[in-house]
Structure formats: structure tokens, C-alpha cells
Design an enzyme around this catalytic site. Structure first.
Site, mmCIF file in Angstrom:
data_model
loop_
_atom_site.group_PDB
_atom_site.id
_atom_site.type_symbol
_atom_site.label_atom_id
_atom_site.label_comp_id
_atom_site.label_asym_id
_atom_site.label_seq_id
_atom_site.Cartn_x
_atom_site.Cartn_y
_atom_site.Cartn_z
ATOM 1 N N TYR A 46 0.862 -1.193 0.000
ATOM 2 C CA TYR A 46 0.000 0.000 0.000
ATOM 3 C C TYR A 46 0.885 1.224 0.000
ATOM 4 O O TYR A 46 1.864 1.286 0.741
ATOM 5 C CB TYR A 46 -0.901 0.024 1.249
ATOM 6 N N GLU A 48 -0.470 4.843 -0.463
ATOM 7 C CA GLU A 48 -1.246 6.067 -0.698
ATOM 8 C C GLU A 48 -0.358 7.287 -0.509
ATOM 9 O O GLU A 48 0.406 7.369 0.459
ATOM 10 C CB GLU A 48 -2.439 6.137 0.268
ATOM 11 N N ASP A 196 -5.680 13.282 -25.434
ATOM 12 C CA ASP A 196 -5.726 11.889 -24.997
ATOM 13 C C ASP A 196 -5.025 11.081 -26.091
ATOM 14 O O ASP A 196 -5.589 10.827 -27.156
ATOM 15 C CB ASP A 196 -7.183 11.448 -24.828
ATOM 16 N N THR A 222 -3.139 5.789 -21.960
ATOM 17 C CA THR A 222 -3.029 4.456 -21.385
ATOM 18 C C THR A 222 -1.649 3.947 -21.782
ATOM 19 O O THR A 222 -0.998 4.498 -22.675
ATOM 20 C CB THR A 222 -4.106 3.502 -21.941
ATOM 21 N N LYS A 225 -1.656 0.127 -25.085
ATOM 22 C CA LYS A 225 -2.045 -0.002 -26.502
ATOM 23 C C LYS A 225 -0.765 -0.029 -27.347
ATOM 24 O O LYS A 225 0.036 -0.952 -27.196
ATOM 25 C CB LYS A 225 -3.018 1.119 -26.869
ATOM 26 N N ARG A 231 -1.674 -2.742 -18.411
ATOM 27 C CA ARG A 231 -2.931 -1.989 -18.425
ATOM 28 C C ARG A 231 -2.856 -0.959 -17.309
ATOM 29 O O ARG A 231 -2.966 -1.293 -16.133
ATOM 30 C CB ARG A 231 -4.121 -2.917 -18.196
#
Ligand code: DSN
Length: 417
Positions: A46, A48, A196, A222, A225, A231
Site C-alpha cells: 500500500y 497512498e 488523450d 493508457t 495499446k 494496463r
């Protein structure tokens, strides 16, 4: 793996990927190193917060890996760390776009994006997406004749509607977007320009597509691709103050706050480690060749489809994808996609500009070459696959369909994943 059921499914999916021709424009095959990073011990942690400002202990190496990914991201796109920041925490493209809107545009204001039906993305303000519920989408599309973006029309709409942010970039547009013109439109109405580049980020990295960075205030992408990573997603943004009087924060700081704590909790550090690996791979000379080959392959493919009598939207392509109008040959996009899948060729059904059919059974299919180019296929194979698509969709006999299937199997064997 001890879990037999999941192991079996992984094995089946691996075989499916190996034994079919993947023409889905948004997919690719990642390297073993990317998968190793994804499955690494970073999955247990974790974290954060941001490097050196976390809410949990034990983040020494998490900080190092996140900083490494950020350094590589800026380097890959030749960005100075003084002028630009990058956030590598977005879980994927949709939250990345949502974070930028959340950071820069007050809820209820207008945002301008390409409509989904014309090739845009859900998160560019479509009414079923939260981006279309919290903000008012002013859509733009393509010219009916050329099927290219009509920048004069985009300017006219922007001046009339005065959006606060304009999004350039699409998921089913095969032509190069003119970022300089989009920036001039944004400037004319005092809007932010968000690019984008999810679909063509790998082409930008490999210098096969113009860079949006000289013009954009923020760039989302992203990483899975054409960039051929895990991903996940990244947001690049300028270290400048937004044009709001007395704004305390830089654009990049507003975006960091929007990602965490605004929208997300703990970042997926295993994804971030895998992004770092993919970025290093994309800096290699071989990746530049790969990007150039993708465009050569798509052009050869589209030309061959045209030669075989099919209508390619906008008459061609400059990128990794093109749209095929199947309805003009009497076959709906769903029927076409299903028939091709039966033969081992995987595509997605897609609307075409000014489509009169519904999105669940639109008039076309989208064809992309990034995945097959990763398998090593070149123009010759693209023409062979065009021939197979023509054979399958051309209403062939069962015997011919079996022959086509046999050819798919041979191509897959020759170019393993
Ligand atoms: N689903 C992606 C695509 O296929 O283009 C975009 O999110």
C-alpha cells in the site's frame, strides 16, 4: 500454479491468443519483463500518497520505482522536468481522463470532445459516462465528405459554446490530429487543451506520429495499446499556473491532487513497476522500427482492402488503425465481427461516421495492426489477412471458410506470440 481451475483458464487464454489473429486496435502483447514486474512483490504494498510523502511505512523501494517510472516517462517524450510533470498512478485511461477534468474544470461547465459515434471515447464527455453527467459535453465530429476532422467547424462550435476544456484524441480515427490547430481553437476561447494520446502514444514515442506536447496543457495516455506496456495510464501536465486569477497551485499540482486523494486510493505499484519496464523498452531503437512498421502495415492492409472493393473510412490511414464500412457490402459490423471470430480473426464492431445503425450492431469494424506487428508480421502478411477477411466476409462456402481458417492457423504458427 496450485489453483488448477485458474491455471487451466490461463492456459486456454494463452492458447487462444496464440492461435488467433488479433486485430483489436487497442490491444498488444507485452514482454515477459513487463509481466514479471506486474506479478512482482510490489503487488503486496500500500502506498497512498506520492514518493517521500506516503501514508504508510515501508515505501523505500516503492518510491524508487515510482520515481524511476516518472523519470523514464519524461525522458521518452523528451520533456524537461522543469516544464512538465507526470503522474503514473492512474489505474487506467478512464480514471486518468476523469482526474484531469476533476482538476481543471468546475462541475457543470462545458467540455468539448469528439463524439463517441464519430470515433471519440466515452470519457470525452459521452452522456452515459460520468464525464457527461458531471460536465456538459459539446461534441465535435468529422466532415461528412472527407471523414476527417473539420477544424473550421470545430472552431465555429468552440466559439459558439465557449467550453472550458477541449479534448483532442480518439479511439477510432485513423488520421493524424492537427494539434497546432486544436491549440489555436483552445486559445481562441481560453480553454485548456487536453490531448488523450492513448491510442497513438507508442507511435509518438517511436516518432511515427507528431508529438502533442508542444501544444497541450495536459496529455493522458493508457500504457497498454501501441505503447505496449501494462494496463495502466499516465497523465503528463505542465508546471505552470492555470489561467485562474490567484491560483495557488500549478496545473500539475491540481492534477496530482485530483488523482490522489481526489479520485483514487492506493496506487498499484506493480503496474507502475511494469510501466517503468515498458518505458525503457520503448526507448530502444527497435521500438522506433516497430512504430514505423505498424504504420506501414496498417497502410498496406487498408490499401489491400480497398483494392478488394471495400470502403475504408476517410479513404486510408496514417496510424495503427482504420475503419472498414462493412454495411456498404450488406453485412453489419456485429455479423462481420462474429464471422471473422469463427475463422480465428479477432476484430471489434465499430460505428462509422454518421452511422445509421445502433452501436450494438453498427456499420463497420475497426482494424488495428499493433499486436500483429509485435508478432513480427509485415506488409506481406497484412495483405494475406486482408485476403482472408475478404474471403470470410464475401459470403464463402464452408469449404473455403475452412481453408481460410487453415491459413490463419499457419500464420499464427509462423509468428508465435
Ligand atoms: N476500449 C478502448 C478501445 O478499444 O479503444 C478505449 O478505451
Amino acid at each position: 500454479m496450485r489453483d488448477k481451475e485458474v491455471r487451466k483458464l490461463i492456459g486456454k487464454e494463452a492458447k487462444r491468443q496464440n492461435d488467433t489473429l488479433n486485430l483489436i486496435a487497442s490491444e498488444n502483447y507485452v514482454s515477459k519483463d513487463v509481466r514479471e514486474a506486474l506479478g512482482s512483490v510490489f503487488v503486496n504494498k500500500y502506498a497512498e500518497g506520492y514518493p517521500h510523502a506516503r501514508y504508510y511505512g515501508g515505501n523505500t523501494y516503492v518510491d524508487e520505482v515510482e520515481e524511476l517510472a516518472k523519470r523514464r516517462a519524461l525522458k521518452l517524450f523528451s520533456l524537461s522536468p522543469k516544464a512538465w510533470s507526470v503522474n503514473v498512478q492512474p489505474y487506467s485511461g478512464s480514471p486518468a481522463n476523469l482526474a484531469v477534468l476533476h482538476a481543471l474544470v468546475p462541475v457543470g461547465e462545458k467540455i468539448m470532445g469528439m463524439s463517441l459515434a464519430m470515433g471519440g471515447h466515452l470519457t470525452h464527455g459521452h452522456k452515459v459516462s460520468v464525464t457527461g453527467k458531471l460536465w456538459e459535453q459539446i461534441p465535435y465530429g468529422v466532415d461528412r465528405g472527407t471523414e476527417n476532422i473539420d477544424y473550421g467547424e470545430v472552431m465555429r462550435i468552440a466559439k459558439k459554446e465557449q467550453p472550458k476544456l477541449i479534448i483532442a484524441g480518439a479511439t477510432a480515427y485513423s488520421r493524424i490530429v492537427n494539434f497546432k490547430k486544436m491549440k489555436a481553437i483552445a486559445d481562441a476561447v481560453g480553454a485548456y487543451l487536453l490531448v488523450d494520446m492513448s491510442h497513438f502514444a507508442g507511435l509518438v514515442a517511436g516518432k511515427a506520429y507528431p508529438s502533442p506536447f508542444p501544444y497541450a496543457d495536459a496529455v493522458t495516455t493508457t500504457t497498454h495499446k501501441t505503447l505496449r506496456g501494462p494496463r495502466a495510464a499516465m497523465i503528463f501536465s505542465r508546471n505552470t499556473h492555470p489561467p485562474i486569477p490567484n491560483s495557488k497551485f500549478l496545473i500539475s499540482e491540481l492534477i496530482d491532487k485530483a488523482v490522489f486523494p481526489g479520485l483514487q486510493g492506493g496506487p498499484h505499484e506493480n503496474q507502475i513497476a511494469a510501466i517503468a519496464v515498458a518505458l525503457e523498452e520503448a526507448m530502444k531503437p527497435a521500438f522506433k522500427k516497430y512504430a514505423a512498421q505498424i504504420v506501414k502495415n496498417t497502410r498496406a492492409f487498408a490499401e489491400e482492402m480497398k483494392r478488394l472493393g471495400w470502403r475504408v473510412i476517410s479513404g486510408g490511414t496514417d496510424t495503427h488503425l482504420f475503419l472498414l464500412d462493412t454495411a456498404s457490402r450488406g453485412i453489419g459490423g456485429k455479423e462481420a465481427s462474429d464471422a471473422l471470430e469463427d475463422a480465428g480473426i479477432i476484430v471489434n464492431k465499430n460505428t462509422i461516421p454518421f452511422d445509421e445503425r445502433k452501436p450494438t450492431d453498427p456499420s463497420g469494424i475497426r482494424i488495428g495492426t499493433a499486436a500483429l506487428t509485435t508478432r513480427g508480421m509485415k506488409e506481406k502478411e497484412m495483405k494475406e489477412i486482408a485476403f482472408l477477411i475478404n474471403a470470410v466476409l464475401g459470403g464463402i462456402s464452408k469449404r473455403k471458410k475452412n481453408e481460410a481458417q487453415g491459413k490463419v492457423v499457419r500464420l499464427c504458427k509462423k509468428f508465435p506470440v
